[in-house]
Scaffold this motif. Sequence first.
Motif, PDB file in Angstrom:
ATOM      1  N   SER A  42     -49.713  21.130  99.063  1.00 49.37           N
ATOM      2  CA  SER A  42     -48.280  21.395  99.149  1.00 49.37           C
ATOM      3  C   SER A  42     -47.494  20.113  99.373  1.00 49.37           C
ATOM      4  O   SER A  42     -46.339  20.163  99.761  1.00 49.37           O
ATOM      5  CB  SER A  42     -48.010  22.379 100.295  1.00 49.37           C
ATOM      6  N   TYR A  50     -48.355  15.215  92.227  1.00 42.59           N
ATOM      7  CA  TYR A  50     -48.807  16.076  91.137  1.00 42.59           C
ATOM      8  C   TYR A  50     -49.855  15.357  90.294  1.00 42.59           C
ATOM      9  O   TYR A  50     -49.990  14.142  90.325  1.00 42.59           O
ATOM     10  CB  TYR A  50     -47.634  16.521  90.260  1.00 42.59           C
ATOM     11  N   ARG A 100     -47.960  20.499  88.574  1.00 41.22           N
ATOM     12  CA  ARG A 100     -47.159  20.190  89.762  1.00 41.22           C
ATOM     13  C   ARG A 100     -47.725  20.793  91.032  1.00 41.22           C
ATOM     14  O   ARG A 100     -47.718  20.169  92.097  1.00 41.22           O
ATOM     15  CB  ARG A 100     -45.730  20.695  89.545  1.00 41.22           C
ATOM     16  N   SER A 101     -48.211  22.025  90.924  1.00 38.38           N
ATOM     17  CA  SER A 101     -48.752  22.668  92.123  1.00 38.38           C
ATOM     18  C   SER A 101     -49.708  23.781  91.748  1.00 38.38           C
ATOM     19  O   SER A 101     -49.516  24.496  90.768  1.00 38.38           O
ATOM     20  CB  SER A 101     -47.623  23.231  93.001  1.00 38.38           C
ATOM     21  N   SER A 109     -51.341  26.907  93.910  1.00 36.66           N
ATOM     22  CA  SER A 109     -51.253  27.603  95.197  1.00 36.66           C
ATOM     23  C   SER A 109     -52.153  28.825  95.193  1.00 36.66           C
ATOM     24  O   SER A 109     -52.118  29.628  94.243  1.00 36.66           O
ATOM     25  CB  SER A 109     -49.809  28.030  95.478  1.00 36.66           C
TER      26      SER A 109
END
Length: 465
Positions: free
Chosen positions: A350, A354, A458-459, A461
């Motif tokens: 988090s 990236y 980018r992420s 999760s």
Amino acid sequence: MLVLNLSEENLVFDKKTCSMYQHFLHRTDYENFFLKEGDKQLIRESSTHQPNPERYVHTFKDLSNFSGAINVTYRYLAGMPLQRKRFLTIGLSSVKRKKGNYLLETIKSIFEQSSYEELKEISVVVHLADFNSSWREVMVQDITQKFAHHIIAGRLMVIHAPEEYYPILNGLKRNYNDPEDRVRFRSKQNVDYAFLINFCANISDYYVMLEDDVRCSKNFLTAIKKVITSLEGTYWVTLEFSKLGYIGKLYHSHDLPRLAHFLLMFYQEMPCDWLLSHFRGLLAQKNVIRFKPSLFQHMGYYSSYKGTENKLKDDDFEEELFDIPDNPPASLYTNMSVFENYDASKAYSSVDEYFWGKSPSTGDVFVIIFENPIIIKKIKVNTGTEDRQNDILHHGALDVGGNIIPFKQNRQCSTYIRLGEFKNGNFEISDVNQKIPFDVHCMRIHVTKTQKEWLIIRSISIWTS
């Protein structure tokens, strides 16, 4: 000669106390090691004040033992040392402001934004660092009246480091052409923080620094714990939970004695947030690791320096964090061509980083291997950024796998099940545990068609049961 041995647990010094301190601060190697060319020029043009070593004897005693505590006798103004070690200590240093006072609001925010269970794991230490005893007495009275139950419960302490322990604060070097009163203010602030950090070294496992005009996110402790867990096995010195000043900077408590010494050694050189970036670099953390969204927001309108206006706000701050991913420990690899240092691990956290790969081809993969099998509730993957909106995964799918087997230098799963396709560069799915018959060992992003555009992940999760 001063030796900095970065491969060892401690920084090693072969000169003692004040003579070592004076030698190090005024050698050319110091400029070459820390500063960019423009900063060097400013230092050359600034005054060449030479400190008197005898002034620093009581403050810098035993610097050769860089991991030892600084010898300061603190005054306990409210509360007593904790009997039980906590998970997190929150440190605040405060002085009298010419305009406004936000300390009570900051303390209130810390406690109100924490659940009952979270309160059991935190301690708050307030350093009233002003030399004005009347102001301190008023502040202690206000704090004890408003937060008596937290003091009684052992999670709030108010301390003061007496003025006689401070180094000289007048006639200091005017680096960066700062006016003399500004140099005094920022130099004293470095010492204020050093004494606070020194006091907090053994209270908890982790330490986070806040300023005295901060608002907190709801359940910030839970968010911090999740980030620490997600970085398990990764080396870090500082985690940042706000991009402003000295707000929301997290440390291992075992690093606090060294950090306190470091701030004292260079207290007159530059502002504390600049020193902290050098400290991080000295302990071999090259890059900033910043959590996003931010957990702490600057709320003060008037600065503690001369009461000047300070309208800085963290635009990444979110007061209500409802959906924080777990991201259990894992190893990551890809067969895509990675651009510079935008490696795979930077997508799986988090923090504000990236993964960036050059034009992926059909069959390329981005794989996550979990340390232990997990039960997944939800997965969310975002590609591209605001300034590079075309660097998304145009054609891809997401698979989960089980049955780990050794494969060359890595491990991999022998079987995979496809959960779905990416749409407009993003992927999101809930109730995964109801869709697959096994615990998940691996997760794989699969490129299904060659693209000329580069790819930013980018992420990633993951929420677990």
